[in-house]
Design a protein around this motif. Structure first.
Motif, PDB file in Angstrom:
ATOM      1  N   ALA A  49       0.847  -1.187   0.000  1.00 50.47           N
ATOM      2  CA  ALA A  49       0.000   0.000   0.000  1.00 50.47           C
ATOM      3  C   ALA A  49       0.881   1.235   0.000  1.00 50.47           C
ATOM      4  O   ALA A  49       2.050   1.181   0.410  1.00 50.47           O
ATOM      5  CB  ALA A  49      -0.936   0.009   1.205  1.00 50.47           C
ATOM      6  N   ILE A  50       0.286   2.342  -0.443  1.00 47.43           N
ATOM      7  CA  ILE A  50       1.017   3.601  -0.507  1.00 47.43           C
ATOM      8  C   ILE A  50       0.074   4.726  -0.093  1.00 47.43           C
ATOM      9  O   ILE A  50      -1.098   4.741  -0.457  1.00 47.43           O
ATOM     10  CB  ILE A  50       1.598   3.812  -1.927  1.00 47.43           C
ATOM     11  CG1 ILE A  50       2.513   5.031  -1.967  1.00 47.43           C
ATOM     12  CG2 ILE A  50       0.500   3.893  -2.977  1.00 47.43           C
ATOM     13  CD1 ILE A  50       3.361   5.088  -3.252  1.00 47.43           C
ATOM     14  N   SER A  51       0.605   5.650   0.694  1.00 50.47           N
ATOM     15  CA  SER A  51      -0.200   6.754   1.195  1.00 50.47           C
ATOM     16  C   SER A  51      -0.583   7.712   0.074  1.00 50.47           C
ATOM     17  O   SER A  51      -0.079   7.636  -1.047  1.00 50.47           O
ATOM     18  CB  SER A  51       0.573   7.484   2.287  1.00 50.47           C
ATOM     19  OG  SER A  51       1.795   8.001   1.756  1.00 50.47           O
ATOM     20  N   ARG A  52      -1.481   8.636   0.395  1.00 49.98           N
ATOM     21  CA  ARG A  52      -2.037   9.524  -0.617  1.00 49.98           C
ATOM     22  C   ARG A  52      -0.967  10.311  -1.381  1.00 49.98           C
ATOM     23  O   ARG A  52      -1.043  10.455  -2.590  1.00 49.98           O
ATOM     24  CB  ARG A  52      -3.029  10.488   0.035  1.00 49.98           C
ATOM     25  CG  ARG A  52      -4.304   9.826   0.524  1.00 49.98           C
ATOM     26  CD  ARG A  52      -5.161  10.765   1.348  1.00 49.98           C
ATOM     27  NE  ARG A  52      -6.415  10.154   1.759  1.00 49.98           N
ATOM     28  CZ  ARG A  52      -6.537   9.348   2.793  1.00 49.98           C
ATOM     29  NH1 ARG A  52      -5.485   9.026   3.518  1.00 49.98           N
ATOM     30  NH2 ARG A  52      -7.729   8.844   3.101  1.00 49.98           N
ATOM     31  N   GLY A  53       0.013  10.801  -0.645  1.00 49.89           N
ATOM     32  CA  GLY A  53       1.066  11.586  -1.278  1.00 49.89           C
ATOM     33  C   GLY A  53       2.254  10.768  -1.732  1.00 49.89           C
ATOM     34  O   GLY A  53       3.173  11.305  -2.366  1.00 49.89           O
ATOM     35  N   GLY A  54       2.243   9.487  -1.398  1.00 49.76           N
ATOM     36  CA  GLY A  54       3.328   8.594  -1.801  1.00 49.76           C
ATOM     37  C   GLY A  54       4.496   8.552  -0.826  1.00 49.76           C
ATOM     38  O   GLY A  54       5.469   7.841  -1.054  1.00 49.76           O
ATOM     39  N   GLY A  55       4.388   9.277   0.270  1.00 55.54           N
ATOM     40  CA  GLY A  55       5.514   9.345   1.191  1.00 55.54           C
ATOM     41  C   GLY A  55       5.690   8.133   2.076  1.00 55.54           C
ATOM     42  O   GLY A  55       6.768   7.919   2.628  1.00 55.54           O
ATOM     43  N   ASN A  56       4.627   7.358   2.219  1.00 57.81           N
ATOM     44  CA  ASN A  56       4.695   6.157   3.058  1.00 57.81           C
ATOM     45  C   ASN A  56       4.258   4.938   2.270  1.00 57.81           C
ATOM     46  O   ASN A  56       3.257   4.976   1.547  1.00 57.81           O
ATOM     47  CB  ASN A  56       3.782   6.321   4.276  1.00 57.81           C
ATOM     48  CG  ASN A  56       4.276   7.405   5.211  1.00 57.81           C
ATOM     49  OD1 ASN A  56       5.395   7.353   5.698  1.00 57.81           O
ATOM     50  ND2 ASN A  56       3.452   8.408   5.436  1.00 57.81           N
ATOM     51  N   THR A  57       5.023   3.883   2.408  1.00 54.63           N
ATOM     52  CA  THR A  57       4.697   2.623   1.750  1.00 54.63           C
ATOM     53  C   THR A  57       4.685   1.502   2.783  1.00 54.63           C
ATOM     54  O   THR A  57       5.368   1.584   3.809  1.00 54.63           O
ATOM     55  CB  THR A  57       5.700   2.285   0.637  1.00 54.63           C
ATOM     56  OG1 THR A  57       7.024   2.278   1.173  1.00 54.63           O
ATOM     57  CG2 THR A  57       5.622   3.299  -0.491  1.00 54.63           C
ATOM     58  N   LYS A  64       8.504  -8.004   0.809  1.00 54.43           N
ATOM     59  CA  LYS A  64       9.406  -6.907   1.150  1.00 54.43           C
ATOM     60  C   LYS A  64      10.767  -7.150   0.533  1.00 54.43           C
ATOM     61  O   LYS A  64      11.331  -8.241   0.614  1.00 54.43           O
ATOM     62  CB  LYS A  64       9.504  -6.804   2.677  1.00 54.43           C
ATOM     63  CG  LYS A  64       9.916  -5.451   3.195  1.00 54.43           C
ATOM     64  CD  LYS A  64       9.757  -5.398   4.706  1.00 54.43           C
ATOM     65  CE  LYS A  64       8.310  -5.440   5.132  1.00 54.43           C
ATOM     66  NZ  LYS A  64       8.135  -5.300   6.593  1.00 54.43           N
ATOM     67  N   GLY A  65      11.306  -6.114  -0.115  1.00 54.98           N
ATOM     68  CA  GLY A  65      12.600  -6.237  -0.758  1.00 54.98           C
ATOM     69  C   GLY A  65      12.532  -6.716  -2.195  1.00 54.98           C
ATOM     70  O   GLY A  65      13.517  -6.633  -2.938  1.00 54.98           O
ATOM     71  N   ARG A  66      11.369  -7.218  -2.611  1.00 54.05           N
ATOM     72  CA  ARG A  66      11.209  -7.704  -3.987  1.00 54.05           C
ATOM     73  C   ARG A  66      10.206  -6.860  -4.773  1.00 54.05           C
ATOM     74  O   ARG A  66      10.351  -6.687  -5.978  1.00 54.05           O
ATOM     75  CB  ARG A  66      10.728  -9.159  -3.988  1.00 54.05           C
ATOM     76  CG  ARG A  66      11.675 -10.117  -3.304  1.00 54.05           C
ATOM     77  CD  ARG A  66      11.230 -11.572  -3.497  1.00 54.05           C
ATOM     78  NE  ARG A  66       9.928 -11.836  -2.909  1.00 54.05           N
ATOM     79  CZ  ARG A  66       8.887 -12.322  -3.575  1.00 54.05           C
ATOM     80  NH1 ARG A  66       8.978 -12.553  -4.871  1.00 54.05           N
ATOM     81  NH2 ARG A  66       7.744 -12.561  -2.946  1.00 54.05           N
ATOM     82  N   PHE A  67       9.177  -6.371  -4.090  1.00 54.24           N
ATOM     83  CA  PHE A  67       8.133  -5.586  -4.748  1.00 54.24           C
ATOM     84  C   PHE A  67       8.251  -4.120  -4.352  1.00 54.24           C
ATOM     85  O   PHE A  67       8.650  -3.797  -3.234  1.00 54.24           O
ATOM     86  CB  PHE A  67       6.750  -6.086  -4.326  1.00 54.24           C
ATOM     87  CG  PHE A  67       6.368  -7.442  -4.843  1.00 54.24           C
ATOM     88  CD1 PHE A  67       7.282  -8.300  -5.446  1.00 54.24           C
ATOM     89  CD2 PHE A  67       5.056  -7.888  -4.714  1.00 54.24           C
ATOM     90  CE1 PHE A  67       6.920  -9.544  -5.915  1.00 54.24           C
ATOM     91  CE2 PHE A  67       4.657  -9.132  -5.176  1.00 54.24           C
ATOM     92  CZ  PHE A  67       5.600  -9.956  -5.776  1.00 54.24           C
ATOM     93  N   THR A  68       7.858  -3.244  -5.275  1.00 53.42           N
ATOM     94  CA  THR A  68       7.860  -1.813  -5.006  1.00 53.42           C
ATOM     95  C   THR A  68       6.557  -1.209  -5.516  1.00 53.42           C
ATOM     96  O   THR A  68       6.217  -1.362  -6.694  1.00 53.42           O
ATOM     97  CB  THR A  68       9.038  -1.116  -5.696  1.00 53.42           C
ATOM     98  OG1 THR A  68      10.267  -1.697  -5.254  1.00 53.42           O
ATOM     99  CG2 THR A  68       9.046   0.371  -5.362  1.00 53.42           C
ATOM    100  N   ILE A  69       5.862  -0.532  -4.623  1.00 48.22           N
ATOM    101  CA  ILE A  69       4.627   0.143  -5.005  1.00 48.22           C
ATOM    102  C   ILE A  69       4.928   1.609  -5.260  1.00 48.22           C
ATOM    103  O   ILE A  69       5.780   2.207  -4.595  1.00 48.22           O
ATOM    104  CB  ILE A  69       3.547  -0.021  -3.915  1.00 48.22           C
ATOM    105  CG1 ILE A  69       2.190   0.502  -4.412  1.00 48.22           C
ATOM    106  CG2 ILE A  69       3.965   0.642  -2.614  1.00 48.22           C
ATOM    107  CD1 ILE A  69       1.032   0.176  -3.467  1.00 48.22           C
ATOM    108  N   SER A  70       4.242   2.177  -6.236  1.00 45.72           N
ATOM    109  CA  SER A  70       4.422   3.591  -6.544  1.00 45.72           C
ATOM    110  C   SER A  70       3.102   4.149  -7.060  1.00 45.72           C
ATOM    111  O   SER A  70       2.165   3.397  -7.341  1.00 45.72           O
ATOM    112  CB  SER A  70       5.540   3.784  -7.571  1.00 45.72           C
ATOM    113  OG  SER A  70       5.225   3.116  -8.782  1.00 45.72           O
ATOM    114  N   ARG A  71       3.050   5.453  -7.178  1.00 44.60           N
ATOM    115  CA  ARG A  71       1.848   6.091  -7.690  1.00 44.60           C
ATOM    116  C   ARG A  71       2.224   7.370  -8.423  1.00 44.60           C
ATOM    117  O   ARG A  71       3.249   7.993  -8.123  1.00 44.60           O
ATOM    118  CB  ARG A  71       0.864   6.395  -6.568  1.00 44.60           C
ATOM    119  CG  ARG A  71       1.335   7.419  -5.559  1.00 44.60           C
ATOM    120  CD  ARG A  71       0.387   7.456  -4.352  1.00 44.60           C
ATOM    121  NE  ARG A  71      -0.953   7.879  -4.723  1.00 44.60           N
ATOM    122  CZ  ARG A  71      -2.035   7.606  -4.005  1.00 44.60           C
ATOM    123  NH1 ARG A  71      -1.940   6.912  -2.878  1.00 44.60           N
ATOM    124  NH2 ARG A  71      -3.218   8.045  -4.407  1.00 44.60           N
TER     125      ARG A  71
END
Length: 122
Positions: A49-57, A64-71
């Motif tokens: 999951a990723i916060s509204r502004g993208g600052g927290n994932t 963990k360590g294999r996947f990366t979420i972005s927006r």
């Protein structure tokens, strides 16, 4: 908001895929964005999951360590980069949007995409 997930497919173990979630109807900047997955015969589980502004994932320990979420709020999209894929990552992946306070819980999300199938062969 309507969500459309894409990018799934068949990949060998150790490979990579990038899932995308395109939103329409409202700006995703209003929402926490999450990815969940559901394997055959299993319950839907949290992936990232990723916060509204993208600052927290947030990530499940298994990815963990294999996947990366972005927006990209300007493009109204969210993505999930998946590397070093394993057979146990095989599932239908769903993107979701919501405002709940527990981003790892399905109850935090009000809107769900239709899912995209990821199959990892050994």
């Amino acid at each position: 908001v309507q969500l459309q997930a894409s990018g799934g497919g068949l990949v060998q173990a150790g490979g990579s895929l990038r899932l995308s979630c395109a939103a329409s109807g409202r700006t995703i900047g209003l929402y926490v964005m999450g990815w969940f997955r559901q394997a055959p015969g299993k319950e839907r589980e949290f992936v990232a999951a990723i916060s509204r502004g993208g600052g927290n994932t947030y990530y499940a320990d298994s990815v963990k360590g294999r996947f990366t979420i972005s927006r990209d709020n300007a493009k109204n999209t969210a993505s999930l980069q998946m590397n070093i894929l394993k057979p146990e990552d095989t599932a239908v992946y769903y993107c979701a949007a919501g405002g709940g306070s527990r981003p790892s819980s399905t109850s935090a999300y009000d809107y769900w995409g239709q899912g995209t199938l990821v199959t990892v062969s050994s």
